[in-house]
Design an enzyme around this catalytic site. Structure first.
Site, short mmCIF file in Angstrom:
data_model
loop_
_atom_site.label_atom_id
_atom_site.label_comp_id
_atom_site.label_asym_id
_atom_site.label_seq_id
_atom_site.Cartn_x
_atom_site.Cartn_y
_atom_site.Cartn_z
N GLY A 37 0.73 -1.26 0.17
CA GLY A 37 -0.09 -0.10 0.05
C GLY A 37 0.80 1.33 0.03
O GLY A 37 2.21 0.94 0.06
N GLY A 79 1.86 5.35 1.17
CA GLY A 79 1.82 6.43 2.03
C GLY A 79 2.94 6.10 3.37
O GLY A 79 3.74 4.92 3.06
N CYS A 97 5.57 -5.34 1.63
CA CYS A 97 5.85 -3.80 1.54
C CYS A 97 5.15 -3.11 2.79
O CYS A 97 5.76 -3.09 3.72
CB CYS A 97 4.97 -3.60 0.29
SG CYS A 97 5.43 -1.64 -0.35
N GLN A 141 6.23 -3.24 6.93
CA GLN A 141 6.43 -2.17 7.72
C GLN A 141 5.39 -2.13 8.93
O GLN A 141 5.86 -1.92 10.00
CB GLN A 141 6.36 -0.92 6.99
CG GLN A 141 7.45 -0.81 5.98
CD GLN A 141 6.91 0.13 4.72
OE1 GLN A 141 5.99 1.05 4.97
NE2 GLN A 141 7.84 0.10 3.50
N ASN A 201 9.14 -1.12 -4.71
CA ASN A 201 8.41 0.15 -4.61
C ASN A 201 8.19 0.62 -3.41
O ASN A 201 7.00 0.29 -3.01
CB ASN A 201 7.09 -0.21 -5.49
CG ASN A 201 6.06 1.53 -5.51
OD1 ASN A 201 6.84 2.48 -5.15
ND2 ASN A 201 5.00 1.06 -5.70
N GLY A 239 8.94 3.83 -0.34
CA GLY A 239 9.80 5.12 0.09
C GLY A 239 10.01 5.17 1.50
O GLY A 239 10.68 5.95 2.02
N PHE A 240 9.49 4.09 2.34
CA PHE A 240 9.93 3.91 3.48
C PHE A 240 10.38 2.59 3.98
O PHE A 240 10.34 1.70 2.93
CB PHE A 240 8.48 4.16 4.51
CG PHE A 240 8.01 5.46 4.39
CD1 PHE A 240 8.13 6.51 5.42
CD2 PHE A 240 7.00 6.04 3.42
CE1 PHE A 240 7.64 7.86 5.31
CE2 PHE A 240 6.49 7.15 3.23
CZ PHE A 240 6.57 7.88 4.40
N HIS A 248 8.28 -6.79 -3.71
CA HIS A 248 6.98 -7.23 -4.36
C HIS A 248 7.27 -8.73 -4.99
O HIS A 248 7.39 -8.75 -6.11
CB HIS A 248 6.47 -6.34 -5.52
CG HIS A 248 5.98 -4.92 -4.93
ND1 HIS A 248 4.52 -4.76 -4.85
CD2 HIS A 248 6.41 -4.06 -4.16
CE1 HIS A 248 4.14 -3.68 -4.49
NE2 HIS A 248 5.46 -3.23 -3.78
N GLU A 263 5.32 -10.94 -5.98
CA GLU A 263 4.20 -11.25 -7.13
C GLU A 263 4.49 -10.84 -8.54
O GLU A 263 4.14 -11.24 -9.44
CB GLU A 263 2.81 -10.59 -6.79
CG GLU A 263 2.55 -9.26 -7.12
CD GLU A 263 3.36 -8.15 -6.41
OE1 GLU A 263 3.37 -7.12 -6.89
OE2 GLU A 263 3.93 -8.57 -5.30
#
Length: 381
Positions: A244, A246, A272, A276, A314, A316-317, A356, A358
């Site tokens: 997901g 954000g 992903c 986190q 993919n 950013g955290f 990822h 998949e």
């Protein structure tokens, strides 16, 4: 007709190019993706919500758009930046051009800019907030000033809870399996499905669900804010925490639910954002990365076996490895920058992966993680 477009970054950088897709204005965090293929999957990945995606490969759109490769029901990216849009698209599955697809989805893009220069800026300074003005919005003496103003007005993804915004609003059953040439996606309803998996939708990609369904899972997908008690009432054999967009830290509802689920012996598997959130629920912390990981050529090492996998990324955290409590151990590490890529609980049947699995860059290097989840559910029985 070629229409003008402007891309502006918060640092004052300005790029002039040609508009593709819809006319208008969009803003978001500008990131670069190094994948050579898969632009349709990238655009429809919910993890790109509120991000403007720059594709570093120069020719984007040469295979058109088909009806099968979407990872969600609509384009999630806030905008698209490319070097060159080919005049022709060639693929036996293509049903429309990339430009037409963007217009149909009301997505704004810009082409004919120096994406090498843009990528160098993002690599040196980190992901930057930006804005694209296309068509009439990019015309006039004040267009550049308006683009810069829009770029600087974007608040940034740090502290932004997007999982609940992109999630489904009510639970549903998923039956679609993996794709095969000539047959399309399998219908798993008539197949043997010994395991019931409840999947949290924080922005889940369809192919994750397909890979679980093809491995004998009956899937119930639930909204991001579903309490743990409601999930346990469904009597799952396993619980999946999806990818997901954000910042994971503001997702207190998810962290609380995962914490409660970890008090049971139900196997958990996160990918992903789910990775986190599992870390946060276990007492670790997360950090905002510089330019993040976005691409399909990222080497990741399994710390137990030493095997190196080529992965799709993919995010950013990232989970801060130095913050791992005694109940968590590192299982995978990026060979690009050494950042943490996988964890597992030492006291519970729970594990997660940052990339990822998949996707198919390896092409099947990371797929065994799904098999491990199945094995954990079988062992619990």
């Amino acid at each position: 007709m070629i229409k003008p477009a402007i891309l502006a970054l918060e640092d004052g950088s300005v790029f002039h190019g040609s508009a593709i897709g819809a006319d208008g204005q969009t803003s978001g965090e500008v990131v670069f993706n190094t994948a050579m293929t898969g632009y349709q999957e990238i655009l429809t990945d919910p993890s790109y919500t509120r991000q403007i995606v720059t594709l570093t490969y120069p020719h984007i759109g040469n295979t058109g758009i088909n009806d099968e490769d979407n990872e969600s029901d609509h384009v999630a990216a806030a905008g698209l930046v490319i070097r060159d849009l080919p005049l022709m698209a060639s693929s036996f599955r293509s049903t429309r051009s990339l430009d037409q697809y963007l217009r149909d989805e009301n997505v704004i893009g810009i082409a004919d800019i120096d994406t090498r220069r843009l990528t160098r800026i993002l690599r040196a300074k980190g992901s930057l907030n930006g804005a694209i003005l296309a068509g009439d919005a990019a015309q006039g003496e004040s267009a550049v000033e308006r683009a810069l103003e829009a770029a600087r007005a974007f608040p940034g993804l740090k502290g932004m809870d997007l999982a609940k915004e992109v999630s489904c609003t009510e639970h549903f059953e998923w039956h679609e399996g993996e794709w095969t040439l000539g047959a399309g996606y399998a219908d798993t309803r008539e197949s043997e499905r010994p395991f019931h998996v409840v999947a949290y939708d924080y922005g889940v990609k369809h192919n994750i669900l397909r890979m679980l369904a093809s491995r004998g899972c009956r899937l119930t997908v639930v909204p991001a804010q579903t309490p743990a008690a409601d999930v346990l009432a469904l009597k799952p054999d396993g619980i999946f925490l999806s990818n997901g967009p954000g910042d994971p830290e503001p997702c207190d509802y998810a962290i609380e639910a995962i914490g409660a689920l970890l008090e049971t012996d139900t196997p958990l598997f996160g990918i992903c954002l789910g990775h986190q959130l599992l870390a946060l629920a276990s007492g670790a912390t997360t950090v905002k990365m510089g330019h993040g990981h976005h691409g399909a050529n990222h080497p990741v090492q399994d710390l137990d076996s030493g095997v190196v996998m080529i992965t799709s990324q993919n995010h950013g955290f990232a989970v801060d490895e130095d913050s791992l409590p005694a109940s968590l151990r590192a299982t995978h590490k990026s060979l690009f920058d050494g950042s943490l890529q996988g964890i597992e609980r030492t006291d519970r049947p729970a594990f997660s992966f940052q990339g990822h699995p998949e996707a198919s860059p390896g092409p099947r290097d990371v797929a065994p993680l799904f098999d491990r989840f199945i094995d954990m559910m079988q062992a619990r029985r």
